[in-house]
Design a protein around this motif. Structure first.
Motif: not given
Length: 747
Positions: A402-417
């Motif tokens: 639920n943290d900001v870092s979790d949201y950013k990590s999910a975004i980075d993964n979605a775009i990189k993969n």
């Protein structure tokens, strides 16, 4: 048509009044010697004097003025006599303000909170009816018409001193506090002024140490009060009543207000207040001073046929002829969106971010969004079919926390993969996420991160994801519209202008950046907001100007408008000497700065013949407007397009009617006041009113007309959203300039 404006009857065309030459010392001296029995006000180089009946002393020279040539003086006399008459009738009641004359109702039923409060809080906290009576002048058939506007609304009162709260054990630290100051010469006549001083940072005995914009300040607890906001009052009630009881209290107040303060009761209450100001028993109440100036207030609040005959807004759904409808949903269903044949993104990819526990709900939500709900009344066809898209491909990415870092990590993964880009992203949000500070708000941090990649976003709260069919259809319909607009689609337009002049419509707004609302915060910085449209409603540009101190706002706004108009003139090949009509829509001018900017702006484009109209569109005003009234039974609310011309430059206009309110529990729509500035060179009020009427149906946030035209509505949205984004760590204004200047990312 009926309003809350009650006409005044003046029995003369000219009148006598005393006056003396103005000087500050002379005004102070007159008030000190005669304030109990005379009213004084300044106009131009004179102080005008209005003695009460029975005061025969000659103070100044007696002059004769005409009503038509001295409307400002007449208005001041009306204000003073209305106030004096009320004060003489109720000497023990202290009005809250002079103009408008504001006073609280003393009827128990007008305090909505009273019956739900514990006995020890009654009289200390109230949510009472505040009545305001304001003198106004209009123009009819070339002559001034005077009257009073009467309105009422609920307002919180909180009568504890800080000392009383401290003695109750209430924690004052971090609370915003007020200090009241009596107005010299008006003690016991007018309520003291209240100044928002700052925030309590410590208590030393009976002294509060307050953080202010001038540094630390020390005040006795007995002399300061809590700022009367619902938030601060709510905190105190939670302290005294407990969390659950306080929430129940506010819910009861809200429901009771909806039941009691409905259009019928509100209008009939205004009529009752007006009756007191109109009649003294059976006779008209006589407002009079000793120099013979007199008037009466009538019960006449009707307006005849003084209105603009508006055409229904016709919406266009294709470049070719024939694809037009009067309502957006019918037009989309029949013809598809305006640019469907030329839309570059016919194959959309949607990134959907959600927590693992919401995966099923998000999957169902996306299916309904894309394909529609066959049994639905509001959303049968779905995003893909309604907007004539070839394909819509959703990709769900789970957020592991639920943290900001979790949201950013999910975004980075979605775009990189992913080897393909996303056109838009849906972001799951908690229902309470709007209460989380922007700096640590997962949604706004995710939004900023995605926009840095050029991906617009749309938040979806959990309760909407899990809504039953009967409710979710009302969410999906506007959501689909917003998604199409955010990815660059054009759902509909207005018909092309039929005139020979080139026309652009520019919305101008501003936002103040200040660290607080405390006294002495004049060091605020200003952000200008501009939106550009063609005459057919085509959205061209929307930008947030550089944040500057107030004294630099003029030049910053001028520079931005100049560069934008140059871009538009080049793009649309304006020819030298061509007549260009520019209509500026302004929601809230800042001390006439915008009008002065436009004056300078027009003179700088000597290669074109520019005619312009500077139009203010106000939603914050005391006017109401209804079609009819059946006493004791009903009022007939106004519908879209109803209007009243108040003078040659001003019109009261209903942009959203009663039929445009699908949920009758929503407040009734209010009219806007449209006014053309005197500096304008294009003053066709009927044309301007029709244009504003049409532009209110161009908002792609909803299928219903908006309560303001998109020019100012979009400016307000840009101001609100950019102010939030700038608080996100790492956000850069360049992201908007690079990817979103021509897209409605802010919807």
């Amino acid at each position: 048509m009926y309003t809350n404006f009650f006409r005044i009857k003046l029995p003369f065309k000219e009148f006598q009044i005393q006056r003396v030459a103005y000087s500050e010392n002379a005004l102070l001296d007159l008030k000190e010697r005669h304030n109990q029995r005379c009213s004084f006000f300044r106009h131009g180089s004179h102080i005008y004097i209005s003695p009460e009946v029975g005061f025969d002393e000659d103070i100044g020279e007696l002059v004769t003025l005409t009503v038509k040539g001295s409307t400002n003086v007449v208005m001041s006399l009306i204000r003073h006599l209305v106030f004096r008459t009320f004060h003489n009738a109720f000497p023990d009641r202290i009005p809250q303000s002079f103009s408008p004359l504001g006073f609280y109702s003393e009827k128990g039923e007008h305090d909505i909170a009273k019956e739900y409060l514990p006995s020890d809080l009654k009289g200390k906290i109230s949510y009472s009816r505040l009545i305001e009576v304001e003198a106004r002048d209009l123009e009819e058939d070339g002559s001034p018409v005077f009257g009073v506007l009467i309105r009422s609304y609920q307002k919180w009162q909180f009568r504890y001193t800080a000392l009383e709260l401290f003695n109750l054990g209430y924690d004052l630290l971090g609370k915003s506090v007020l200090e009241s100051h009596s107005i010299p010469g008006l003690e016991g006549v007018l309520a003291p002024d209240e100044e928002l001083v700052g925030e309590v940072i410590s208590i030393e005995g009976d002294i509060a140490v307050i953080s202010t914009n001038q540094g630390e300040l020390r005040r006795k607890l007995a002399n300061i009060f809590l700022q009367k906001t619902k938030s601060q009052i709510g905190e105190f009630l939670r302290f005294r009543m407990g969390e659950d009881q306080a929430e129940e209290f506010f819910e009861l107040v809200k429901n009771t207000q909806f039941q009691r303060v409905n259009p019928l009761s509100s209008y009939e209450e205004i009529k009752k207040f007006a009756k007191w100001f109109c009649h003294d028993g059976k006779e008209l109440r006589d407002y009079r001073n000793n120099d013979g100036f007199s008037f009466s207030i009538t019960s006449n609040n009707a307006f005849g046929n003084n209105q603009v005959e508006l055409q229904s807004t016709n919406l266009i759904f294709d470049y070719g002829p024939g694809a037009s409808e009067s309502t957006p949903f019918r037009g989309l269903s029949s013809h598809g969106p305006f640019n469907s044949e030329r839309f570059e993104k016919n194959n959309l990819r949607i990134l959907a971010l959600c927590r693992p526990q919401s995966r099923g709900a998000m999957s169902t939500f996306l299916k309904r969004l894309i394909d529609g709900i066959p049994e639905s009344r509001a959303y049968k066809r779905g995003f893909k079919s309604l907007f004539r898209l070839a394909s819509v491909t959703p990709v769900i990415q789970e957020i592991e926390g639920n943290d900001v870092s979790d949201y950013k990590s999910a975004i980075d993964n979605a775009i990189k993969n992913c080897d393909q880009s996303y056109d838009i992203a849906l972001i799951e949000c908690d229902d309470s996420s709007r209460n989380i500070p922007v700096e640590i708000n997962p949604y706004y941090n995710a939004r900023a991160a995605l926009m840095s990649y050029g991906i617009p976003t749309q938040g979806v709260i959990v309760s909407h994801l899990r809504s039953p069919l009967i409710k979710v259809q009302w969410t999906l319909s506007p959501l689909a519209l917003q998604l199409y607009a955010k990815v660059g689609g054009t759902p509909w337009r207005l018909p092309a202008s039929q005139g020979v002049d080139q026309e652009i419509v520019i919305g101008i707004g501003h936002a103040l950046e200040r660290k607080n609302l405390w006294s002495g915060a004049e060091q605020s910085r200003v952000v200008g907001i501009t939106t550009f449209f063609l005459g057919d409603g085509s959205y061209m540009l929307g930008e947030r100007l550089k944040s500057v101190p107030y004294e630099e706002y003029f030049e910053e706004l001028l520079s931005s408008l100049k560069s934008s108009i140059v871009k538009v003139s080049n793009e649309y090949a304006w020819q030298e000497g061509q007549t260009i009509r520019i209509v500026f829509h302004v929601f809230k001018p800042m001390r006439n700065v915008e009008a002065d900017v436009i004056d300078r702006l027009v003179s700088s484009f000597s290669n074109f013949r520019i005619i312009f109209s500077f139009v203010t569109i106000s939603t914050r005003h005391p006017w109401i407007m209804i079609r009819g009234h059946d006493p004791g039974r009903s009022v007939t609310l106004c519908e879209r397009g109803d209007n009243i011309i108040l003078d040659p430059h001003t019109c009261l206009l209903q942009l959203r009617g009663d039929k445009d309110r699908p949920n009758k529990k929503q407040r009734p729509p209010s009219p806007v006041v449209v006014r053309i500035h005197e500096k304008s060179t294009f003053k066709d009020l009927k044309y301007i009113v029709q244009q504003i009427h049409d532009f209110s149906y161009l908002s792609w946030r909803s299928f219903y007309p908006n309560e303001t035209p998109v020019t100012v509505f979009y400016s307000n949205l840009i101001a609100s959203e950019t102010n939030k984004l700038r608080k996100v760590p790492g956000w850069k204004q360049e992201f908007l300039d690079q990817h979103f200047r021509r897209k409605q990312w802010f919807l």
